[in-house]
Design a protein around this motif. Structure first.
Motif, PDB file in Angstrom:
ATOM      1  N   PHE A  56       0.846  -1.190   0.000  1.00  0.00           N
ATOM      2  CA  PHE A  56       0.000   0.000   0.000  1.00  0.00           C
ATOM      3  C   PHE A  56       0.882   1.241   0.000  1.00  0.00           C
ATOM      4  O   PHE A  56       2.004   1.236   0.492  1.00  0.00           O
ATOM      5  CB  PHE A  56      -0.984   0.017   1.179  1.00  0.00           C
ATOM      6  N   ASP A  57       0.364   2.294  -0.615  1.00  0.00           N
ATOM      7  CA  ASP A  57       1.052   3.567  -0.720  1.00  0.00           C
ATOM      8  C   ASP A  57       0.365   4.578   0.180  1.00  0.00           C
ATOM      9  O   ASP A  57      -0.878   4.658   0.206  1.00  0.00           O
ATOM     10  CB  ASP A  57       1.022   4.091  -2.162  1.00  0.00           C
ATOM     11  N   ILE A  58       1.167   5.357   0.888  1.00  0.00           N
ATOM     12  CA  ILE A  58       0.614   6.381   1.768  1.00  0.00           C
ATOM     13  C   ILE A  58       1.432   7.653   1.678  1.00  0.00           C
ATOM     14  O   ILE A  58       2.579   7.647   1.223  1.00  0.00           O
ATOM     15  CB  ILE A  58       0.570   5.921   3.244  1.00  0.00           C
ATOM     16  N   GLU A  59       0.833   8.749   2.127  1.00  0.00           N
ATOM     17  CA  GLU A  59       1.565   9.975   2.400  1.00  0.00           C
ATOM     18  C   GLU A  59       2.032   9.897   3.852  1.00  0.00           C
ATOM     19  O   GLU A  59       1.254   9.553   4.741  1.00  0.00           O
ATOM     20  CB  GLU A  59       0.664  11.190   2.190  1.00  0.00           C
ATOM     21  N   VAL A  60       3.300  10.180   4.100  1.00  0.00           N
ATOM     22  CA  VAL A  60       3.818  10.139   5.466  1.00  0.00           C
ATOM     23  C   VAL A  60       3.310  11.376   6.198  1.00  0.00           C
ATOM     24  O   VAL A  60       3.566  12.515   5.772  1.00  0.00           O
ATOM     25  CB  VAL A  60       5.357  10.092   5.470  1.00  0.00           C
ATOM     26  N   THR A  61       2.593  11.151   7.288  1.00  0.00           N
ATOM     27  CA  THR A  61       1.908  12.233   7.983  1.00  0.00           C
ATOM     28  C   THR A  61       2.509  12.505   9.359  1.00  0.00           C
ATOM     29  O   THR A  61       3.336  11.747   9.858  1.00  0.00           O
ATOM     30  CB  THR A  61       0.418  11.892   8.149  1.00  0.00           C
ATOM     31  N   SER A 107      10.069   8.378  -0.444  1.00  0.00           N
ATOM     32  CA  SER A 107      10.567   9.226  -1.515  1.00  0.00           C
ATOM     33  C   SER A 107       9.893  10.591  -1.472  1.00  0.00           C
ATOM     34  O   SER A 107       8.740  10.719  -1.028  1.00  0.00           O
ATOM     35  CB  SER A 107      10.336   8.579  -2.889  1.00  0.00           C
ATOM     36  N   CYS A 108      10.631  11.601  -1.924  1.00  0.00           N
ATOM     37  CA  CYS A 108      10.080  12.950  -2.026  1.00  0.00           C
ATOM     38  C   CYS A 108      10.827  13.691  -3.122  1.00  0.00           C
ATOM     39  O   CYS A 108      12.050  13.564  -3.250  1.00  0.00           O
ATOM     40  CB  CYS A 108      10.207  13.684  -0.692  1.00  0.00           C
ATOM     41  N   GLU A 109      10.107  14.480  -3.900  1.00  0.00           N
ATOM     42  CA  GLU A 109      10.708  15.239  -4.983  1.00  0.00           C
ATOM     43  C   GLU A 109      10.182  16.666  -4.963  1.00  0.00           C
ATOM     44  O   GLU A 109       9.251  16.990  -4.211  1.00  0.00           O
ATOM     45  CB  GLU A 109      10.416  14.589  -6.326  1.00  0.00           C
ATOM     46  N   VAL A 110      10.768  17.496  -5.799  1.00  0.00           N
ATOM     47  CA  VAL A 110      10.379  18.900  -5.863  1.00  0.00           C
ATOM     48  C   VAL A 110       8.864  19.032  -6.025  1.00  0.00           C
ATOM     49  O   VAL A 110       8.266  18.417  -6.913  1.00  0.00           O
ATOM     50  CB  VAL A 110      11.088  19.600  -7.045  1.00  0.00           C
ATOM     51  N   GLY A 111       8.256  19.807  -5.151  1.00  0.00           N
ATOM     52  CA  GLY A 111       6.824  20.066  -5.247  1.00  0.00           C
ATOM     53  C   GLY A 111       5.940  18.965  -4.714  1.00  0.00           C
ATOM     54  O   GLY A 111       4.711  19.080  -4.781  1.00  0.00           O
ATOM     55  N   GLY A 112       6.532  17.884  -4.182  1.00  0.00           N
ATOM     56  CA  GLY A 112       5.735  16.739  -3.774  1.00  0.00           C
ATOM     57  C   GLY A 112       5.698  16.521  -2.276  1.00  0.00           C
ATOM     58  O   GLY A 112       6.340  17.215  -1.484  1.00  0.00           O
ATOM     59  N   MET A 113       4.920  15.522  -1.900  1.00  0.00           N
ATOM     60  CA  MET A 113       4.833  15.084  -0.518  1.00  0.00           C
ATOM     61  C   MET A 113       5.810  13.939  -0.272  1.00  0.00           C
ATOM     62  O   MET A 113       6.269  13.290  -1.211  1.00  0.00           O
ATOM     63  CB  MET A 113       3.411  14.626  -0.190  1.00  0.00           C
ATOM     64  N   HIS A 126       6.341  17.304   3.495  1.00  0.00           N
ATOM     65  CA  HIS A 126       6.455  17.642   2.070  1.00  0.00           C
ATOM     66  C   HIS A 126       7.811  18.267   1.756  1.00  0.00           C
ATOM     67  O   HIS A 126       8.620  18.549   2.655  1.00  0.00           O
ATOM     68  CB  HIS A 126       5.328  18.583   1.658  1.00  0.00           C
ATOM     69  N   PHE A 127       8.034  18.503   0.456  1.00  0.00           N
ATOM     70  CA  PHE A 127       9.319  18.970  -0.031  1.00  0.00           C
ATOM     71  C   PHE A 127       9.752  20.291   0.610  1.00  0.00           C
ATOM     72  O   PHE A 127      10.947  20.522   0.840  1.00  0.00           O
ATOM     73  CB  PHE A 127       9.275  19.132  -1.556  1.00  0.00           C
ATOM     74  N   GLY A 128       8.789  21.154   0.892  1.00  0.00           N
ATOM     75  CA  GLY A 128       9.119  22.431   1.493  1.00  0.00           C
ATOM     76  C   GLY A 128       9.704  22.315   2.888  1.00  0.00           C
ATOM     77  O   GLY A 128      10.260  23.289   3.413  1.00  0.00           O
ATOM     78  N   GLN A 129       9.582  21.140   3.508  1.00  0.00           N
ATOM     79  CA  GLN A 129      10.117  20.908   4.851  1.00  0.00           C
ATOM     80  C   GLN A 129      11.394  20.065   4.822  1.00  0.00           C
ATOM     81  O   GLN A 129      11.939  19.736   5.862  1.00  0.00           O
ATOM     82  CB  GLN A 129       9.069  20.177   5.702  1.00  0.00           C
TER      83      GLN A 129
END
Length: 328
Positions: A71-76, A146-152, A182-185
């Motif tokens: 399963f895929d999730i956003e790390v919160t 994983s995280c990339e420019v502009g992403g979570m 997210h990427f900004g952090q």
């Protein structure tokens, strides 16, 4: 009555006290995609019977069952503790920071023996009725962040399970307010362990942690189900760092094959005092396998450095997670 599509789906987890024993879900994950399913092995009789043109249905038998998927999730900023514990192996109790509402979880690499989950998913029929599929004895085989420019910050968890039980009561899902890292952090640091400094030019980062296990422990007397998988190889940690070529730091490490400590962190809003929400992967020793810069056109040179995580002889890899969760 739920919506009769993926909008009505749910995924809940709980830590098991013993492998394969159902525990009602206590945490509910906001997921983006899942592929958890029952895998079965059957055997069909090939016996010859005069005049019979098709195999006889009564002579097909179910010889073993297991569960697999991901399963895929956003790390919160909340509710990640159970997954991190099942991945890393250390039994963790969140530590309150001073008298604040911030609690630190330190998931240090250790054996995953005894670390299994019940994962229950609800799959909606088009009528809105949500069907239960409960996977017991779930071991995390790998996780990739994983995280990339502009992403979570995203994570994919690969699961091996003992069985799928469809007789349990579907838990009522409840969700605490959560926000994704997210990427900004994001910051990526390298250097001597404990004194790493930020690298410039990082555009994308990924880390994969694999926990190899013998998932074929099918024995007589187990009703076609497996016993708890046992670790059967060393942990594998790999990753990649996609950059603009703004400095030679990583390039030099590739050339010399020297080790460096790598810290990949996300720092969120302040919880209290000096304690911020955080997700941090600490790899005390990595070595770069490939990725020296090459020029393939007029644009900015963008090398991608692939690395492997190793043991520095003293410090184990760990994931630190600062949140307001008082328990996993």
């Amino acid at each position: 009555m739920a919506i009769g599509s993926g909008l009505g789906a749910q995924l809940g987890i709980a830590a098991e006290s013993s492998y394969g024993t159902f525990v009602a879900p206590s945490k509910f994950i906001e997921f983006t995609k899942e592929s958890l399913q029952l895998k079965k092995t059957t055997a069909q009789s090939a016996g010859i019977a005069a005049g019979r043109l098709l195999p006889l249905s009564s002579r097909r038998v179910l010889t073993r069952k297991e569960a697999q998927g991901s399963f895929d999730i956003e790390v919160t900023n909340k509710s990640m503790g159970l997954l991190l514990q099942a991945l890393m192996g250390t039994s963790v109790t969140p530590v309150q920071q001073g008298a604040s509402a911030a609690y630190l979880q330190t998931h240090t690499l250790a054996s995953v023996a005894g670390k299994s989950l019940t994962i229950q998913k609800g799959v909606p029929l088009t009528t809105g009725t949500v069907t239960d599929k409960t996977f017991v004895g779930c071991k995390i085989i790998s996780a990739e962040f994983s995280c990339e420019v502009g992403g979570m910050l995203m994570a994919t968890f690969e699961i091996d399970g003992k069985d799928c039980d469809e007789t349990q009561t579907l838990a009522v899902a409840t969700y605490a307010p959560m926000s994704p890292f997210h990427f900004g952090q994001m910051a990526v640091k390298a250097g001597a362990f404990g004194t790493e400094t930020a690298l410039d030019g990082i555009r994308k980062m990924s880390v994969k942690i694999e926990r190899p296990q013998d998932v074929e422990r099918f024995y007589a007397g187990q009703a076609g189900l497996k016993k708890e998988p046992i670790e059967n190889d060393q942990v594998k940690i790999t990753g990649s760092i996609e950059t603009d070529y703004v400095a030679t730091t990583l390039d030099d490490l590739h050339t010399s094959d020297a080790a460096t400590s790598l810290v990949w962190e996300f720092i969120g809003p302040n919880i209290a005092l000096t304690h911020d929400e955080a997700f941090r992967v600490v790899l005390p020793a990595i070595k770069l396998d490939e990725g020296p810069p090459t020029v393939d056109g007029f644009g900015v040179v963008k090398p991608t450095f692939n690395f492997v995580g190793l043991y520095d002889g003293t410090n184990q890899p760990k994931i630190e997670y600062m949140s307001t969760d008082t328990a996993l």
